[in-house]
Design a protein around this motif. Sequence first.
Motif, PDB file in Angstrom:
ATOM      1  N   VAL A   1     -32.180  72.945  69.647  1.00 58.17           N
ATOM      2  CA  VAL A   1     -33.155  74.047  69.687  1.00 58.17           C
ATOM      3  C   VAL A   1     -32.585  75.338  69.107  1.00 58.17           C
ATOM      4  O   VAL A   1     -33.242  75.996  68.284  1.00 58.17           O
ATOM      5  CB  VAL A   1     -33.671  74.261  71.121  1.00 58.17           C
ATOM      6  CG1 VAL A   1     -34.401  75.593  71.244  1.00 58.17           C
ATOM      7  CG2 VAL A   1     -34.617  73.121  71.509  1.00 58.17           C
ATOM      8  N   PRO A   2     -31.357  75.771  69.481  1.00 63.78           N
ATOM      9  CA  PRO A   2     -30.831  77.010  68.894  1.00 63.78           C
ATOM     10  C   PRO A   2     -30.679  76.928  67.378  1.00 63.78           C
ATOM     11  O   PRO A   2     -30.898  77.919  66.669  1.00 63.78           O
ATOM     12  CB  PRO A   2     -29.467  77.173  69.575  1.00 63.78           C
ATOM     13  CG  PRO A   2     -29.557  76.376  70.820  1.00 63.78           C
ATOM     14  CD  PRO A   2     -30.445  75.210  70.489  1.00 63.78           C
ATOM     15  N   ALA A   3     -30.299  75.748  66.871  1.00 63.18           N
ATOM     16  CA  ALA A   3     -30.130  75.590  65.428  1.00 63.18           C
ATOM     17  C   ALA A   3     -31.453  75.779  64.705  1.00 63.18           C
ATOM     18  O   ALA A   3     -31.519  76.425  63.643  1.00 63.18           O
ATOM     19  CB  ALA A   3     -29.554  74.208  65.119  1.00 63.18           C
ATOM     20  N   VAL A   4     -32.525  75.230  65.268  1.00 65.65           N
ATOM     21  CA  VAL A   4     -33.852  75.384  64.665  1.00 65.65           C
ATOM     22  C   VAL A   4     -34.284  76.849  64.709  1.00 65.65           C
ATOM     23  O   VAL A   4     -34.787  77.398  63.720  1.00 65.65           O
ATOM     24  CB  VAL A   4     -34.890  74.498  65.390  1.00 65.65           C
ATOM     25  CG1 VAL A   4     -36.297  74.777  64.863  1.00 65.65           C
ATOM     26  CG2 VAL A   4     -34.545  73.019  65.214  1.00 65.65           C
ATOM     27  N   ALA A   5     -34.086  77.495  65.869  1.00 63.23           N
ATOM     28  CA  ALA A   5     -34.458  78.907  65.999  1.00 63.23           C
ATOM     29  C   ALA A   5     -33.683  79.768  65.016  1.00 63.23           C
ATOM     30  O   ALA A   5     -34.241  80.689  64.390  1.00 63.23           O
ATOM     31  CB  ALA A   5     -34.211  79.378  67.433  1.00 63.23           C
ATOM     32  N   LEU A   6     -32.391  79.492  64.852  1.00 66.08           N
ATOM     33  CA  LEU A   6     -31.565  80.234  63.902  1.00 66.08           C
ATOM     34  C   LEU A   6     -32.060  80.044  62.468  1.00 66.08           C
ATOM     35  O   LEU A   6     -32.214  81.012  61.715  1.00 66.08           O
ATOM     36  CB  LEU A   6     -30.106  79.780  64.006  1.00 66.08           C
ATOM     37  CG  LEU A   6     -29.279  80.348  65.150  1.00 66.08           C
ATOM     38  CD1 LEU A   6     -27.976  79.583  65.298  1.00 66.08           C
ATOM     39  CD2 LEU A   6     -28.986  81.818  64.902  1.00 66.08           C
ATOM     40  N   ALA A   7     -32.302  78.797  62.089  1.00 64.85           N
ATOM     41  CA  ALA A   7     -32.720  78.502  60.717  1.00 64.85           C
ATOM     42  C   ALA A   7     -34.047  79.168  60.375  1.00 64.85           C
ATOM     43  O   ALA A   7     -34.182  79.801  59.316  1.00 64.85           O
ATOM     44  CB  ALA A   7     -32.816  76.985  60.524  1.00 64.85           C
TER      45      ALA A   7
END
Length: 303
Positions: free
Chosen positions: A255-261
Amino acid sequence: MTSGVRVRATVLIGALALLWGSGFFWIALSLDGFTPVQLTFIRLALGALVLVPIVLARRLPRPRGPTMWAHLTASALIANAIPYSLFAVAEQSVPSSLAGVINATTPLWTVLIAATARADTRLTPRRGLGVALGFLGVLVLFEPWNATRGAELGGVLACVTAALSYGVAYVYQSRYLTNRGLSPLTLTAAQLCMATVLLALVLPVGGGISAQPAPLALVAVVVLGVIGTGVALIINFTLIATEGPTAASVVTYLVPAVALALGILILDETAHWTLPLGAALILVGVALVRRSAGQQGTASADQ
């Protein structure tokens, strides 16, 4: 596990990570014309409209008795109404990518609160190290040495409080809502209904029903409610039922990776060097906590 099953699990995990991780992106877009209370109310109402017909169609047992509904109302407050609203408030001053990373501290809060409440969880040295690393990550994200980040203090605290609220919710649900003969789908549908009622009560002081959203904001809030909340919860239930909670927990790291991207690549949010470092510390902390702590609560406190 056959290749077909592995592919199914991978697809479900990827879909859920995309839906929950993009939630912060859709919140940011929804704020162009909706107040935080308005968009949270719409999100909850649309999520309930997705889940309730499924519960009725399957003729699943429904919650009964004032005690059960009182617990559902309390859970709706701390698992949905408060954190959803706080993230919406926070994104008025902090980037969606930062909100998505701070959201990942939820398992840290959960184990800390469970240990404090003595809910079958002890704060072992490994768990304590995980919690410490995670909160060090939050400190890095805030950059206390950078005076220019002071304007974001309120937003960061709102995100941290939202994650804390999720942690309280998991412990509360584990104690008062699970193992009561009701399916997680029924509990969550009822909880979303109660959360919608709670938001309706504060809607008059949170912008009322009058809004002039941009077309993209209108699309964003519908996607957030129908897909990011309703459909995402269905996928989560399916993943837990078919692959187990361990597989489902993998989503926490994605989830954090998607939010960051999405925040950096599409919303053009500034990527300070502290963002990936803080995220890494938080996720390492979460990994340490999850290796020694079982999953808590129902799947109701979605992202």
